[in-house]
Design a protein around this motif. Sequence first.
Motif, PDB file in Angstrom:
ATOM      1  N   UNK A  88      -5.253  11.529  10.150  1.00  0.00           N
ATOM      2  CA  UNK A  88      -4.068  10.697   9.945  1.00  0.00           C
ATOM      3  C   UNK A  88      -4.172   9.925   8.629  1.00  0.00           C
ATOM      4  N   UNK A  89      -3.022   9.676   8.043  1.00  0.00           N
ATOM      5  CA  UNK A  89      -2.961   8.857   6.835  1.00  0.00           C
ATOM      6  C   UNK A  89      -1.953   7.741   7.027  1.00  0.00           C
ATOM      7  N   UNK A  90      -2.303   6.784   7.856  1.00  0.00           N
ATOM      8  CA  UNK A  90      -1.385   5.676   8.135  1.00  0.00           C
ATOM      9  C   UNK A  90      -1.799   4.498   7.256  1.00  0.00           C
ATOM     10  N   UNK A  91      -1.176   4.414   6.096  1.00  0.00           N
ATOM     11  CA  UNK A  91      -1.532   3.405   5.083  1.00  0.00           C
ATOM     12  C   UNK A  91      -0.592   2.204   5.186  1.00  0.00           C
TER      13      UNK A  91
ATOM     14  N   UNK B  20      -0.904  11.949   1.970  1.00  0.00           N
ATOM     15  CA  UNK B  20      -1.606  11.147   2.973  1.00  0.00           C
ATOM     16  C   UNK B  20      -1.841   9.721   2.505  1.00  0.00           C
ATOM     17  N   UNK B  21      -1.684   9.457   1.196  1.00  0.00           N
ATOM     18  CA  UNK B  21      -1.882   8.099   0.691  1.00  0.00           C
ATOM     19  C   UNK B  21      -0.561   7.360   0.466  1.00  0.00           C
ATOM     20  N   UNK B  22       0.534   7.918   0.978  1.00  0.00           N
ATOM     21  CA  UNK B  22       1.825   7.210   0.912  1.00  0.00           C
ATOM     22  C   UNK B  22       1.852   6.113   1.978  1.00  0.00           C
ATOM     23  N   UNK B  23       2.480   5.000   1.669  1.00  0.00           N
ATOM     24  CA  UNK B  23       2.540   3.902   2.638  1.00  0.00           C
ATOM     25  C   UNK B  23       3.440   4.285   3.809  1.00  0.00           C
ATOM     26  N   UNK B  24       3.000   3.950   5.016  1.00  0.00           N
ATOM     27  CA  UNK B  24       3.796   4.225   6.207  1.00  0.00           C
ATOM     28  C   UNK B  24       4.277   2.945   6.885  1.00  0.00           C
ATOM     29  N   UNK B  25       3.595   1.816   6.622  1.00  0.00           N
ATOM     30  CA  UNK B  25       4.020   0.557   7.223  1.00  0.00           C
ATOM     31  C   UNK B  25       3.820  -0.578   6.217  1.00  0.00           C
ATOM     32  N   UNK B  26       4.863  -1.388   6.066  1.00  0.00           N
ATOM     33  CA  UNK B  26       4.799  -2.559   5.190  1.00  0.00           C
ATOM     34  C   UNK B  26       4.818  -3.799   6.067  1.00  0.00           C
TER      35      UNK B  26
END
Length: 405
Positions: free
Chosen positions: A202-205, A233-239
């Motif tokens: 997973x990539x949850x950044x 996978x290094x894109x932001x998913x939660x701010x």
Amino acid sequence: MVTDSQGSREMAVKARSASRALQALRSEDRVAILNRIADSLEQHEQQIMAENAVDVAAAGGTISDSLLQRLVLKPNKIHQLADGIRAIAKQEEPVGRLLSRLEVAEGLVLDKVTSPIGVLLIKGGKEATRSNALLHQLIVDAVAEVAPGVGRDLIGLVTSRHEIDELLKLHDVIDLVIPRGSNQLVSYIQAHTKIPVLGHADGICHIYVDTAADPAKARRVCLDAKVDYPAACNAVEKILVHDSLVGEQLNSLVKALQDAGVTVHGGERAAAALGLPPAPSVRHEYSSLDVTVELVGGLGEAIDHIHTHGSGHTECIVTEDQAAADDFLRRVDSACVFHNASTRFSDGYRFGLGAEVGISTARIHARGPVGVEGLLTTRYLMRGTGQAVEKDKGVQYTFKPLPLS
């Protein structure tokens, strides 16, 4: 007759033998191989792009949009790959580098040196079959051309799921598996082998926008982290946003994301406060132009949220408060932790590693973007003058550190 399992073992054994021949080469010969591979990639750029286009066309409608985007070779990608390979060639020789030297006893010296891990199984998705076949051909041709003694067996090409299953059983021959593909592929490999696996499912950044954030920096960092390459996978998913920013500053950030084509979802608190559509779950990887915004009460709550719902990949704090930034970087337990910089920088090329075989969220032995250094282990070389242990009665241990040169 050679069965599939015999063929897989033979492939791995030949790769180990060829890898030892490669390790025995002079440094300048290995450099020549790398430069030849880089040249060959650029010389065959159009052919590579054409094969990739066939893969992409065949995969359309059979895989997710995010995986399809990862499959597509972007313009200038081949030149970037070639530049990365040449950058590795220019680096200090990684193999056999002296790390420490110790006088164990008089006339008995112990060196600790770098060494390759060994045989790697690097598996991508079946969607890249034609692209992988051509890249394999170009690379092994370059190796055989420059170093016939190493030959084409250095890299085997795996073409079927059955071969993968057989190779995953070869923990006595293969030293490390690096899966490159969907979350399902990574999870499958992790569950079906005794061989160590380097990678992440997973990539949850996350990005935490602190109360002391500069609004313009927050917008720029968040937009880039989501929009530059949403499927990465290094894109932001939660701010995560400090709840004191509810109002003009948060509204401005949300509008900037929406204006860029991003669908903004709300976490439990943000959905109610901002009227946003609810996120699918508290821990969700979109890999698309979607992002979750959630409100937190402060730095500690943001860190707790990341540790509870993140994947240990890459996190960022946007703030002008240096103490808060230092605290975030010290306490957040992820492979990569940034201050005022897009999560998209979490990449082997952008870290100056030359190239990247993957990003690992594991803790042993490499973590974060993995380049050449992450594919090394160590060996000990001892030089003596005829000493024997003799139950330690015949040796006067000195354990004296010696200079490396």
